[in-house]
Design a protein around this motif. Structure first.
Motif, PDB file in Angstrom:
ATOM      1  N   ILE A 216      16.632  29.925 -56.413  1.00 60.80           N
ATOM      2  CA  ILE A 216      15.283  29.194 -56.105  1.00 60.80           C
ATOM      3  C   ILE A 216      15.109  28.193 -57.329  1.00 60.80           C
ATOM      4  N   GLN A 217      14.842  27.001 -56.426  1.00 61.05           N
ATOM      5  CA  GLN A 217      14.211  25.797 -57.480  1.00 61.05           C
ATOM      6  C   GLN A 217      12.793  25.809 -57.371  1.00 61.05           C
TER       7      GLN A 217
ATOM      8  N   GLN B 161       4.332  36.849 -48.103  1.00 57.96           N
ATOM      9  CA  GLN B 161       5.179  35.870 -47.743  1.00 57.96           C
ATOM     10  C   GLN B 161       5.511  34.854 -48.768  1.00 57.96           C
ATOM     11  N   TRP B 162       6.321  34.411 -48.982  1.00 58.22           N
ATOM     12  CA  TRP B 162       6.763  33.367 -49.778  1.00 58.22           C
ATOM     13  C   TRP B 162       7.622  32.225 -49.311  1.00 58.22           C
ATOM     14  N   THR B 163       7.181  30.993 -49.492  1.00 56.40           N
ATOM     15  CA  THR B 163       8.042  29.708 -49.231  1.00 56.40           C
ATOM     16  C   THR B 163       8.345  29.268 -50.333  1.00 56.40           C
ATOM     17  N   VAL B 164       9.740  28.996 -50.357  1.00 55.79           N
ATOM     18  CA  VAL B 164      10.529  28.490 -51.449  1.00 55.79           C
ATOM     19  C   VAL B 164      11.343  27.577 -51.236  1.00 55.79           C
ATOM     20  N   GLU B 165      11.784  26.763 -52.127  1.00 58.80           N
ATOM     21  CA  GLU B 165      12.936  25.535 -52.030  1.00 58.80           C
ATOM     22  C   GLU B 165      14.255  26.306 -52.739  1.00 58.80           C
ATOM     23  N   THR B 166      15.201  26.101 -52.309  1.00 60.64           N
ATOM     24  CA  THR B 166      16.441  26.820 -52.887  1.00 60.64           C
ATOM     25  C   THR B 166      17.598  25.753 -52.825  1.00 60.64           C
ATOM     26  N   ASP B 167      18.567  26.017 -53.573  1.00 61.72           N
ATOM     27  CA  ASP B 167      19.778  25.135 -53.416  1.00 61.72           C
ATOM     28  C   ASP B 167      20.385  25.003 -52.237  1.00 61.72           C
ATOM     29  N   ARG B 168      20.141  25.848 -51.446  1.00 61.69           N
ATOM     30  CA  ARG B 168      20.531  25.683 -49.869  1.00 61.69           C
ATOM     31  C   ARG B 168      19.454  25.305 -48.889  1.00 61.69           C
TER      32      ARG B 168
ATOM     33  N   VAL C 172      16.425  33.191 -59.652  1.00 63.82           N
ATOM     34  CA  VAL C 172      15.981  32.180 -60.357  1.00 63.82           C
ATOM     35  C   VAL C 172      16.477  32.178 -61.757  1.00 63.82           C
ATOM     36  N   PRO C 173      17.425  30.951 -61.978  1.00 64.84           N
ATOM     37  CA  PRO C 173      18.173  30.923 -62.855  1.00 64.84           C
ATOM     38  C   PRO C 173      17.478  30.817 -64.221  1.00 64.84           C
ATOM     39  N   ASP C 174      16.308  30.171 -64.201  1.00 64.59           N
ATOM     40  CA  ASP C 174      15.492  30.094 -65.640  1.00 64.59           C
ATOM     41  C   ASP C 174      14.008  29.635 -65.199  1.00 64.59           C
ATOM     42  N   ARG C 175      13.309  30.880 -65.371  1.00 59.94           N
ATOM     43  CA  ARG C 175      12.053  30.827 -64.836  1.00 59.94           C
ATOM     44  C   ARG C 175      11.040  29.870 -65.501  1.00 59.94           C
TER      45      ARG C 175
END
Length: 157
Positions: free
Chosen positions: A85-86, A99-106, A139-142
């Motif tokens: 998750i970015q 419901q979450w809307t997220v932007e990921t590396d995919r 989440v690599p680094d919140r």
């Protein structure tokens, strides 16, 4: 069996991994499994046979010859699907389920967060979020998220 106790690791005509040990015994359908996929992805990989028993333990992927290392990394990459998750675009409500809307590396995606307990703290600012369908997202680094994402995330931590 240790890393030195095999002769050859290759793919068969069907694309499955085949391990030949030093005694010449052929093990088809070998599956690599990471011991610590998030905290130490290069360390501790077990090659498991079709019966579920470990055939070979690899301390470090980097210690393998290039051909075997690339073969295992390709196999692990096809098995390990964990979007990162970015950015958190929006959440439907600040109570769960939401419901979450997220932007990921995919790419962008939506998922349902059932409870706050589906957000696991891994240390060093890393989080693992499980969707209602069981998909794990990292989440690599919140602390490195943008201001809006941090604000939304903090409501659930």
């Amino acid at each position: 069996m240790t890393i030195t106790a095999y002769q050859k690791l290759q793919r068969n005509a069907f694309g499955r991994l085949v391990l030949t040990d030093t005694e010449g015994q052929v093990h088809e359908g070998v599956v690599p499994v990471r011991a610590h996929p998030i905290s130490a992805p290069d360390e501790g990989v077990s090659l498991v046979g079709q019966d579920g028993h470990e055939l070979l333990w690899v301390d470090r992927l980097s210690a393998l010859p290039a051909a075997e290392r690339e073969l295992l990394q390709a196999e692990l990459a096809s098995r390990d699907f964990m979007p990162s998750i970015q950015r958190i675009r929006k959440v439907s409500t600040f109570s769960t389920p939401s419901q979450w809307t997220v932007e990921t590396d995919r790419g962008e995606t939506q998922f349902i967060l059932r409870t706050e307990e589906d957000i696991r703290r891994l240390g060093e600012g890393r989080l693992l979020i499980a969707s209602s369908h069981g998909l794990q997202m990292l989440v690599p680094d919140r602390f490195a998220l943008d201001k809006g994402s941090k604000k939304l995330l903090e409501r659930f931590l």
